[in-house]
Design a protein around this motif. Structure first.
Motif, PDB file in Angstrom:
ATOM      1  N   ASN A  56       0.785  -1.123  -0.039  1.00  0.00           N
ATOM      2  CA  ASN A  56      -0.094  -0.051  -0.006  1.00  0.00           C
ATOM      3  C   ASN A  56       1.117   1.013   0.063  1.00  0.00           C
ATOM      4  O   ASN A  56       0.580   2.299  -0.648  1.00  0.00           O
ATOM      5  N   LYS A  59       1.902   1.726  -3.390  1.00  0.00           N
ATOM      6  CA  LYS A  59       0.954   2.106  -4.198  1.00  0.00           C
ATOM      7  C   LYS A  59       0.622   3.577  -4.027  1.00  0.00           C
ATOM      8  O   LYS A  59       0.112   4.221  -5.084  1.00  0.00           O
ATOM      9  N   TYR A  60       0.444   4.212  -2.905  1.00  0.00           N
ATOM     10  CA  TYR A  60      -0.087   5.310  -2.556  1.00  0.00           C
ATOM     11  C   TYR A  60       1.054   6.459  -2.527  1.00  0.00           C
ATOM     12  O   TYR A  60       0.812   7.881  -1.795  1.00  0.00           O
ATOM     13  N   GLY A  86       3.203   9.354   0.898  1.00  0.00           N
ATOM     14  CA  GLY A  86       2.239   9.022  -0.007  1.00  0.00           C
ATOM     15  C   GLY A  86       1.210  10.380   0.032  1.00  0.00           C
ATOM     16  O   GLY A  86       1.408  11.373   1.017  1.00  0.00           O
ATOM     17  N   ASN A 105     -10.524   5.769  -2.436  1.00  0.00           N
ATOM     18  CA  ASN A 105     -10.468   6.443  -3.571  1.00  0.00           C
ATOM     19  C   ASN A 105     -11.080   5.901  -4.758  1.00  0.00           C
ATOM     20  O   ASN A 105     -10.521   5.010  -5.450  1.00  0.00           O
ATOM     21  N   ARG A 108      -9.615   4.723  -8.346  1.00  0.00           N
ATOM     22  CA  ARG A 108      -8.612   3.863  -8.374  1.00  0.00           C
ATOM     23  C   ARG A 108      -9.399   2.403  -8.479  1.00  0.00           C
ATOM     24  O   ARG A 108     -10.339   2.281  -7.670  1.00  0.00           O
TER      25      ARG A 108
END
Length: 164
Positions: A56, A59-60, A86, A105, A108
Protein backbone atom coordinates in the motif's frame (compact mmCIF):
# COMPACT_ATOMS: atom_id res chain seq x y z
CA UNK A 1 -1.80 -20.71 16.51
CA UNK A 2 1.22 -20.73 18.79
CA UNK A 3 3.15 -17.50 18.95
CA UNK A 4 6.94 -17.77 19.08
CA UNK A 5 9.84 -15.33 19.40
CA UNK A 6 10.43 -13.57 16.08
CA UNK A 7 13.52 -11.54 15.22
CA UNK A 8 12.15 -8.29 13.83
CA UNK A 9 15.23 -7.14 11.89
CA UNK A 10 15.52 -10.03 9.42
CA UNK A 11 11.75 -10.04 8.92
CA UNK A 12 11.70 -6.32 8.07
CA UNK A 13 14.71 -6.69 5.76
CA UNK A 14 13.15 -9.55 3.82
CA UNK A 15 9.73 -7.93 3.42
CA UNK A 16 11.28 -4.59 2.42
CA UNK A 17 13.55 -6.27 -0.14
CA UNK A 18 10.47 -7.90 -1.70
CA UNK A 19 9.02 -4.40 -2.28
CA UNK A 20 12.21 -2.96 -3.76
CA UNK A 21 11.50 -3.73 -7.43
CA UNK A 22 8.01 -2.18 -7.41
CA UNK A 23 9.36 0.83 -5.52
CA UNK A 24 12.33 1.32 -7.86
CA UNK A 25 10.09 1.11 -10.93
CA UNK A 26 8.02 3.91 -9.41
CA UNK A 27 11.06 5.93 -8.31
CA UNK A 28 10.45 5.47 -4.59
CA UNK A 29 13.20 4.78 -2.07
CA UNK A 30 12.69 2.10 0.58
CA UNK A 31 14.91 2.15 3.65
CA UNK A 32 14.95 -0.27 6.58
CA UNK A 33 16.38 0.61 9.98
CA UNK A 34 18.35 -2.27 11.53
CA UNK A 35 17.11 -3.70 14.82
CA UNK A 36 17.87 -6.59 17.15
CA UNK A 37 14.38 -6.54 18.71
CA UNK A 38 12.52 -9.80 19.29
CA UNK A 39 8.73 -9.98 19.58
CA UNK A 40 6.15 -12.65 20.32
CA UNK A 41 4.34 -13.29 17.03
CA UNK A 42 3.99 -15.59 14.04
CA UNK A 43 6.59 -14.78 11.37
CA UNK A 44 4.47 -15.94 8.42
CA UNK A 45 1.31 -14.05 9.37
CA UNK A 46 3.18 -10.93 10.46
CA UNK A 47 5.18 -11.06 7.23
CA UNK A 48 1.93 -11.12 5.24
CA UNK A 49 0.65 -8.09 7.19
CA UNK A 50 3.87 -6.16 6.55
CA UNK A 51 3.80 -7.07 2.83
CA UNK A 52 0.31 -5.60 2.61
CA UNK A 53 1.32 -2.40 4.41
CA UNK A 54 4.43 -1.98 2.26
CA UNK A 55 2.48 -2.74 -0.91
CA UNK A 56 0.00 0.00 0.00
CA UNK A 57 2.83 2.39 0.80
CA UNK A 58 4.32 1.82 -2.66
CA UNK A 59 0.89 2.11 -4.31
CA UNK A 60 -0.01 5.42 -2.63
CA UNK A 61 3.40 7.12 -2.70
CA UNK A 62 4.18 9.27 -5.72
CA UNK A 63 7.44 8.99 -7.70
CA UNK A 64 10.31 10.61 -5.82
CA UNK A 65 8.75 9.67 -2.47
CA UNK A 66 10.17 7.52 0.30
CA UNK A 67 9.22 4.65 2.58
CA UNK A 68 10.91 3.93 5.91
CA UNK A 69 10.47 0.68 7.84
CA UNK A 70 11.74 0.23 11.38
CA UNK A 71 10.73 -0.20 14.99
CA UNK A 72 10.83 1.47 18.40
CA UNK A 73 10.74 0.28 21.98
CA UNK A 74 7.49 1.43 23.57
CA UNK A 75 7.17 0.39 27.22
CA UNK A 76 7.17 -3.44 27.28
CA UNK A 77 6.45 -3.61 23.56
CA UNK A 78 7.92 -3.02 20.16
CA UNK A 79 6.21 -0.74 17.68
CA UNK A 80 6.92 -1.72 14.07
CA UNK A 81 6.45 1.31 11.80
CA UNK A 82 5.89 1.69 8.06
CA UNK A 83 6.23 5.38 7.17
CA UNK A 84 5.55 6.76 3.71
CA UNK A 85 5.45 10.15 2.03
CA UNK A 86 2.30 9.18 0.14
CA UNK A 87 -1.04 10.87 -0.43
CA UNK A 88 -2.11 10.53 3.20
CA UNK A 89 -5.58 10.15 4.69
CA UNK A 90 -8.10 12.39 6.40
CA UNK A 91 -9.11 11.68 10.00
CA UNK A 92 -12.55 10.40 8.92
CA UNK A 93 -11.02 7.94 6.41
CA UNK A 94 -8.80 6.15 8.95
CA UNK A 95 -11.50 4.14 10.80
CA UNK A 96 -13.28 3.26 7.52
CA UNK A 97 -10.21 1.94 5.74
CA UNK A 98 -10.22 -1.24 7.85
CA UNK A 99 -13.76 -2.18 6.75
CA UNK A 100 -14.23 -4.95 4.17
CA UNK A 101 -14.67 -3.88 0.54
CA UNK A 102 -13.80 -0.27 1.29
CA UNK A 103 -11.82 1.69 -1.29
CA UNK A 104 -11.27 5.23 -0.13
CA UNK A 105 -10.46 6.48 -3.61
CA UNK A 106 -13.22 5.22 -5.94
CA UNK A 107 -11.36 6.49 -9.02
CA UNK A 108 -8.72 3.80 -8.43
CA UNK A 109 -9.87 0.44 -9.67
CA UNK A 110 -7.06 -1.68 -8.28
CA UNK A 111 -7.87 -4.18 -5.57
CA UNK A 112 -11.06 -5.28 -3.90
CA UNK A 113 -10.78 -3.14 -0.79
CA UNK A 114 -10.12 -6.08 1.52
CA UNK A 115 -6.37 -5.77 2.16
CA UNK A 116 -6.56 -3.62 5.27
CA UNK A 117 -9.58 -5.56 6.52
CA UNK A 118 -7.42 -8.70 6.38
CA UNK A 119 -4.57 -6.81 8.08
CA UNK A 120 -6.86 -5.85 10.97
CA UNK A 121 -8.11 -9.43 11.34
CA UNK A 122 -4.56 -10.84 11.27
CA UNK A 123 -3.36 -8.30 13.83
CA UNK A 124 -6.21 -9.39 16.12
CA UNK A 125 -5.31 -13.07 15.70
CA UNK A 126 -1.71 -12.27 16.62
CA UNK A 127 -2.79 -10.33 19.71
CA UNK A 128 -1.10 -7.19 18.41
CA UNK A 129 -2.64 -3.78 17.85
CA UNK A 130 -2.43 -1.40 14.91
CA UNK A 131 -2.34 2.37 14.87
CA UNK A 132 -2.42 4.82 11.97
CA UNK A 133 -1.32 8.45 11.83
CA UNK A 134 -1.71 10.36 8.59
CA UNK A 135 -1.81 13.80 7.04
CA UNK A 136 -3.50 14.44 3.69
CA UNK A 137 -0.71 15.14 1.23
CA UNK A 138 1.89 14.44 3.91
CA UNK A 139 2.09 10.66 4.16
CA UNK A 140 1.14 8.02 6.69
CA UNK A 141 2.54 5.91 9.52
CA UNK A 142 1.11 2.44 10.03
CA UNK A 143 2.29 0.95 13.33
CA UNK A 144 1.97 -2.54 14.77
CA UNK A 145 2.45 -2.87 18.52
CA UNK A 146 3.62 -6.29 19.71
CA UNK A 147 4.92 -7.70 22.98
CA UNK A 148 8.70 -7.68 23.26
CA UNK A 149 10.30 -10.99 24.20
CA UNK A 150 12.70 -10.59 27.11
CA UNK A 151 16.18 -12.17 27.00
CA UNK A 152 15.25 -14.65 29.74
CA UNK A 153 12.39 -15.96 27.56
CA UNK A 154 14.63 -16.52 24.55
CA UNK A 155 16.40 -19.50 26.12
CA UNK A 156 13.10 -21.39 26.40
CA UNK A 157 11.87 -21.10 22.79
CA UNK A 158 13.29 -21.39 19.26
CA UNK A 159 13.50 -18.21 17.20
CA UNK A 160 11.64 -17.66 13.97
CA UNK A 161 14.05 -15.83 11.70
CA UNK A 162 13.02 -16.40 8.10
CA UNK A 163 9.78 -15.77 6.31
CA UNK A 164 9.09 -18.35 3.61
Amino acid sequence: MKLTPVLVGPLLQRVASESQVAALIKGISVRTVATSATIESDALLLGAVLRNLLGNAVKYTEPGGAILVGCRHIGQGIRIDVYDTGVGLTADQIPRMFEAFTRLNPSRHDGLGIGLFIVRQAIGILGHSIDVASTPGGGSRFSILARQVQRSELDAAPLAIEVA
